[in-house]
Design an enzyme around this catalytic site. Structure first.
Site, PDB file in Angstrom:
ATOM      1  N   SER A 143     -11.151  -0.710   3.455  1.00 51.03           N
ATOM      2  CA  SER A 143     -10.279  -0.884   4.507  1.00 51.03           C
ATOM      3  C   SER A 143      -9.581   0.278   5.123  1.00 51.03           C
ATOM      4  O   SER A 143      -8.883   0.905   4.212  1.00 51.03           O
ATOM      5  CB  SER A 143      -9.258  -2.028   3.808  1.00 51.03           C
ATOM      6  N   GLU A 145      -4.578   2.878   6.268  1.00 53.03           N
ATOM      7  CA  GLU A 145      -4.498   3.058   4.923  1.00 53.03           C
ATOM      8  C   GLU A 145      -5.037   4.065   4.234  1.00 53.03           C
ATOM      9  O   GLU A 145      -4.741   4.659   3.246  1.00 53.03           O
ATOM     10  CB  GLU A 145      -5.100   1.833   4.285  1.00 53.03           C
ATOM     11  N   ARG A 166       0.878  -1.368   0.070  1.00 51.94           N
ATOM     12  CA  ARG A 166      -0.124   0.016   0.266  1.00 51.94           C
ATOM     13  C   ARG A 166       0.851   1.268   0.168  1.00 51.94           C
ATOM     14  O   ARG A 166       0.444   2.366   0.508  1.00 51.94           O
ATOM     15  CB  ARG A 166      -0.777  -0.049   1.370  1.00 51.94           C
TER      16      ARG A 166
END
Length: 338
Positions: free
Chosen positions: A238, A334, A164
């Site tokens: 998420s 995230e 990520r």
């Protein structure tokens, strides 16, 4: 190209949070983007690049010129017997791009079906799901320097992809606007169906010899069953990354919590599902006023309507503290806090 002032961003972020941009411009070409970046009126003013708004948490108004790229187009650059190279504009919807590939039997992105956002944001975040990350299919990223207006092509290696992460979130953060991405896709697809949920769903679909179309439909079914639709409940998917911890730490925790899942990612590191940690800490289904934790997926923080970004940020911090107190693991968001 129209530049609007005091522009509401509520419909430009999937949390549905109210935030006002001092100025807002939609650019539909690299030429328009370069024009506004080099305009003496705007050159010295702060700028913020906003794609699909699916990975941002607005905690205040944006005192800047918000540039929203809507550069479209999917073009076949070249092909050989085994592969095809497609260039997609940054403003293309990610899922729409995946569906284009699936419909032409170009393999490699089917596991990334139904992920919200745009093509331009995908490499910045190195999006991933069900055993596939965008770094697996990217050849290069086209971007324009915010300071100079010059175009640059970044190779996959220069993108410095991580979990990520990319160079656009680290060393070159807020320095470039992604305008296009070139992908290398398989004309003879090799399916990635190692994840249990994908295998289980294919069986439920009575599919014994899956195609990329089948895998895509399975992934879409899984995501729809687990994740709330941002059009119905505000969310950014998420919220936290799955933490990667040393094997020794994982083994020690496993002795205390035998049911703790973990996935070996190297000789020394193990990835632990953040959703499991949050759920075990008691947060799944939690609600406080207009915000909360989704009742089906603890990894998703939600805005039921009328919530604000600071409330969600505070809840995220409380969850981080709670998980750390129980497991000694500090979760990392995230989502980008703005």
């Amino acid at each position: 190209m129209q530049i609007q002032s005091n522009f509401s961003l509520r419909n430009f972020n999937t949390f549905g949070l109210e935030s006002t941009a001092s100025f807002f411009a939609e650019v539909s070409s690299v030429e328009e983007l370069t024009e506004i970046l080099l305009d003496p009126v705007w050159q010295q003013k702060p700028k913020f690049i906003l794609g699909g708004g699916s990975n941002v948490l607005f905690t205040q108004n944006v005192n800047a010129l918000v540039i929203h790229p809507v550069i479209k187009g999917i073009e076949k650059i070249k092909e050989d017997e085994d592969h095809v190279w497609l260039k997609a504009g940054a403003g293309e919807g990610w899922h729409e791009f995946v569906m284009h590939c699936v419909s032409h039997n170009f393999g490699g992105v089917e596991n990334l079906s139904l992920i919200p956002g745009t093509v331009g944001a995908a490499p910045m975040q190195n999006i991933g799901a069900y055993g596939v990350e965008i770094k697996d299919v990217v050849e290069s990223v086209e971007a324009v320097s915010i300071e100079s207006g010059m175009k640059r092509i970044f190779s996959k290696e220069e993108c410095e992809f991580g979990y990520r992460e990319s160079v656009f979130k680290k060393a070159l953060k807020n320095q470039y606007v992604v305008t296009g991405v070139t992908f290398v896709l398989d004309k003879k697809p090799v399916l990635n169906i190692g994840y249990g949920d994908v295998q289980k769903t294919l069986l439920e679909m009575n599919v014994t010899s899956p195609t990329i179309q089948d895998v895509s439909q399975a992934v879409i079914a899984i995501r729809r069953s687990k994740l709330p639709d941002p059009a119905q409940i505000g969310n950014a998917g998420s919220f936290f990354k799955n933490p990667e911890i040393p094997s020794e730490q994982y083994n020690s925790l496993k002795n205390i919590f035998p049911e703790m899942p973990g996935y070996v990612i190297s000789e020394t590191m193990v990835k632990v599902p953040a959703g499991w940690l949050i759920e075990q800490a008691g947060w799944k289904g939690y609600r406080q006023g207009a915000i909360g934790v989704h009742h089906k997926q603890a990894l998703v923080l939600v805005n039921y309507g009328g919530g604000n970004g600071n409330e969600i940020r505070a809840l995220a911090g409380t969850i981080q503290d709670s998980v750390e107190a129980k497991y000694g693991i500090r979760l990392s968001p995230e989502v980008n806090f703005i």
